[in-house]
Design a protein around this motif. Structure first.
Motif, PDB file in Angstrom:
ATOM      1  N   GLY A  87       0.860  -1.185   0.000  1.00 34.95           N
ATOM      2  CA  GLY A  87       0.000   0.000   0.000  1.00 34.95           C
ATOM      3  C   GLY A  87       0.888   1.223   0.000  1.00 34.95           C
ATOM      4  N   ALA A  88       0.291   2.350  -0.371  1.00 36.22           N
ATOM      5  CA  ALA A  88       1.066   3.591  -0.378  1.00 36.22           C
ATOM      6  C   ALA A  88       1.193   4.121   1.047  1.00 36.22           C
ATOM      7  CB  ALA A  88       0.386   4.608  -1.275  1.00 36.22           C
ATOM      8  N   GLY A  89       0.059   4.178   1.744  1.00 36.52           N
ATOM      9  CA  GLY A  89       0.047   4.718   3.107  1.00 36.52           C
ATOM     10  C   GLY A  89       0.443   3.628   4.085  1.00 36.52           C
ATOM     11  N   VAL A 112      -0.208   3.135  -7.207  1.00 33.45           N
ATOM     12  CA  VAL A 112      -1.538   3.526  -6.710  1.00 33.45           C
ATOM     13  C   VAL A 112      -2.024   4.847  -7.312  1.00 33.45           C
ATOM     14  CG1 VAL A 112      -1.048   2.438  -4.473  1.00 33.45           C
ATOM     15  CG2 VAL A 112      -0.681   4.891  -4.740  1.00 33.45           C
ATOM     16  N   ARG A 247      -6.093   9.453   4.291  1.00 29.88           N
ATOM     17  CA  ARG A 247      -6.458   8.680   5.481  1.00 29.88           C
ATOM     18  C   ARG A 247      -7.443   9.538   6.279  1.00 29.88           C
ATOM     19  NH1 ARG A 247      -4.846   5.033   3.156  1.00 29.88           N
ATOM     20  NH2 ARG A 247      -3.205   3.540   3.689  1.00 29.88           N
ATOM     21  N   HIS A 294     -13.521   3.195   1.078  1.00 31.24           N
ATOM     22  CA  HIS A 294     -12.087   3.012   0.790  1.00 31.24           C
ATOM     23  C   HIS A 294     -11.874   2.191  -0.499  1.00 31.24           C
ATOM     24  CE1 HIS A 294      -7.925   3.056   2.911  1.00 31.24           C
ATOM     25  NE2 HIS A 294      -7.782   3.046   1.604  1.00 31.24           N
ATOM     26  N   THR A 297      -7.962   2.248  -4.567  1.00 33.98           N
ATOM     27  CA  THR A 297      -7.132   1.405  -5.446  1.00 33.98           C
ATOM     28  C   THR A 297      -7.855   0.121  -5.848  1.00 33.98           C
ATOM     29  OG1 THR A 297      -6.126   0.297  -3.544  1.00 33.98           O
ATOM     30  CG2 THR A 297      -4.977   2.222  -4.391  1.00 33.98           C
ATOM     31  N   MET A 306       0.056  -3.434  -7.562  1.00 34.61           N
ATOM     32  CA  MET A 306       0.528  -3.242  -6.186  1.00 34.61           C
ATOM     33  C   MET A 306       1.142  -4.529  -5.626  1.00 34.61           C
ATOM     34  SD  MET A 306      -2.644  -0.958  -4.749  1.00 34.61           S
ATOM     35  CE  MET A 306      -2.116  -0.832  -3.040  1.00 34.61           C
TER      36      MET A 306
HETATM   37  O1  GLV Z   1      -5.168   3.134   0.899  1.00 38.42           O
HETATM   38  C1  GLV Z   1      -4.478   2.624   0.085  1.00 38.42           C
HETATM   39  C2  GLV Z   1      -3.044   2.696   0.089  1.00 38.42           C
HETATM   40  O2  GLV Z   1      -2.469   3.258   1.035  1.00 38.42           O
HETATM   41  O3  GLV Z   1      -2.416   2.197  -0.852  1.00 38.42           O
END
Ligand code: GLV
Length: 333
Positions: A87-89, A112, A247, A294, A297, A306
């Motif tokens: 994930g990105a976050g 993402v 977020r 949510h 992605t 990903m």
């Molecule tokens: O929320 C999705 C991410 O952080 O990739």
């Protein structure tokens, strides 16, 4: 010597062939049996994952392990040197606790960007136009509803304020330009002319005060938690539209509900919430706000990209001792 171990927290849903080729061929993959955090802590302590060098984890694995915090880090096998987050976050991982135990963490940037910025654009358009009220009315058999919803607003000529000009923010800026919006941004540091694409760099305060649409595209960490709260809503242009695909906790949800009630904020488009999957009842009860669970992605192509990116980090860690995309806090390590 046997193969090194890889701890799989969560599952691979799409890139099965690549997982077999890139990870299973070089590592012994171990999956926890635990169904709760308490069980997971016990399983770690039992030595079940000893010999694992890297962990591949998904956002959803949080439901079992909870935060990868000091408590978890303390029971992870001594052999574990890398955590690869899909994930990105990466706010579910306490980087400080990992660094203290010499564990390197990676995330998944870039892959993402398109899907999240697309979702972001959908929320901007939907919130500006106020489509949600009429969509609900139609499904309830009331056509546009009675009284009809207020007229919406066009994106053309509006100032989009992007808070956090990383990959997603920059991708969004290009998409917003196609809809006639002008972008200004605030970021920890000013971007080069090339990266910013001519968007105006402004102070945090100016961004808050002068944007018609405010888009939150910054990571959640201790410095950004509730960066948008009552004080900031009071400074905004009356009738501002707020969009969040980052977020939930970067914005004070209760303060947003109040600002919507007072009309300071005209509408909001949200993909993320402070305590997912719980949503503030003041948002659920407000037909004017556009809410997604949510989905940023949530596409076959992006989820596959990903997974591939994340397993690339696992492979690189095992084969070269280096992560391809270490998190910002550990970039110089
Ligand atoms: O929320 C999705 C991410 O952080 O990739």
């Amino acid at each position: 010597m046997g193969k090194p171990g890889v701890l799989l927290l969560g599952k691979i849903d799409h890139a099965h062939k690549e997982w077999a080729e890139n990870v299973e061929s070089i590592a012994d993959v171990k999956k926890p049996k635990a169904e709760s955090r308490a069980e997971f802590l016990e399983e770690c302590k039992s030595g079940a994952f000893d010999g694992c060098v890297a962990a591949y984890r998904t956002f959803s694995s949080f439901a079992i392990t909870g935060m990868i915090d000091e408590e978890v880090v303390a029971v992870l096998p001594k052999s574990l040197k890398y955590i690869c987050h899909n994930g990105a976050g990466y706010d579910q991982v306490d980087i400080h606790a990992c660094t203290a135990r010499d564990i390197r963490v990676s995330n998944v940037p870039k892959a993402v960007d398109d899907a999240t910025a697309d979702t972001n654009m959908f929320l901007i358009l939907g919130a500006l136009r106020g489509f949600n009220t009429s969509m609900l009315a139609l499904r309830a058999g009331n056509w546009r509803g009675a009284p009809a919803p207020p007229l919406g607003h066009d994106p053309q000529g509006k100032v989009l304020g992007i808070l956090g000009m990383g990959g997603i923010g920059r991708n969004l800026m290009k998409k917003a330009a196609a809809f006639g919006m002008t972008t200004q941004y605030y970021n920890r540091s000013q971007l080069s002319e090339e990266l910013s694409g001519g968007a105006k760099y402004v102070s945090f305060e100016e961004l808050i005060k002068t944007s018609d649409v405010l888009s939150l595209n910054l990571p959640l960490n201790k410095n950004t938690r509730h960066i948008i709260s009552t004080k900031e809503f009071e400074m905004m242009k009356p009738g501002v539209v707020i969009v969040n695909t980052a977020r939930g906790a970067v914005m004070d949800e209760a303060a947003l509900v109040e600002a919507l009630k007072k009309g300071q904020v005209w509408s909001a488009g949200l993909d993320v919430y402070e305590e997912e999957p719980k949503i503030h009842p003041g948002l659920i009860d407000n037909p004017h706000v556009l809410l997604l669970p949510h989905m940023g992605t949530w596409t076959v192509e992006t989820q596959t990209k990903m997974e591939n990116w994340c397993m690339g980090n696992v492979k690189s860690a095992i084969e070269t001792g280096k992560l391809m995309s270490p998190v910002l806090e550990q970039k110089d390590m």
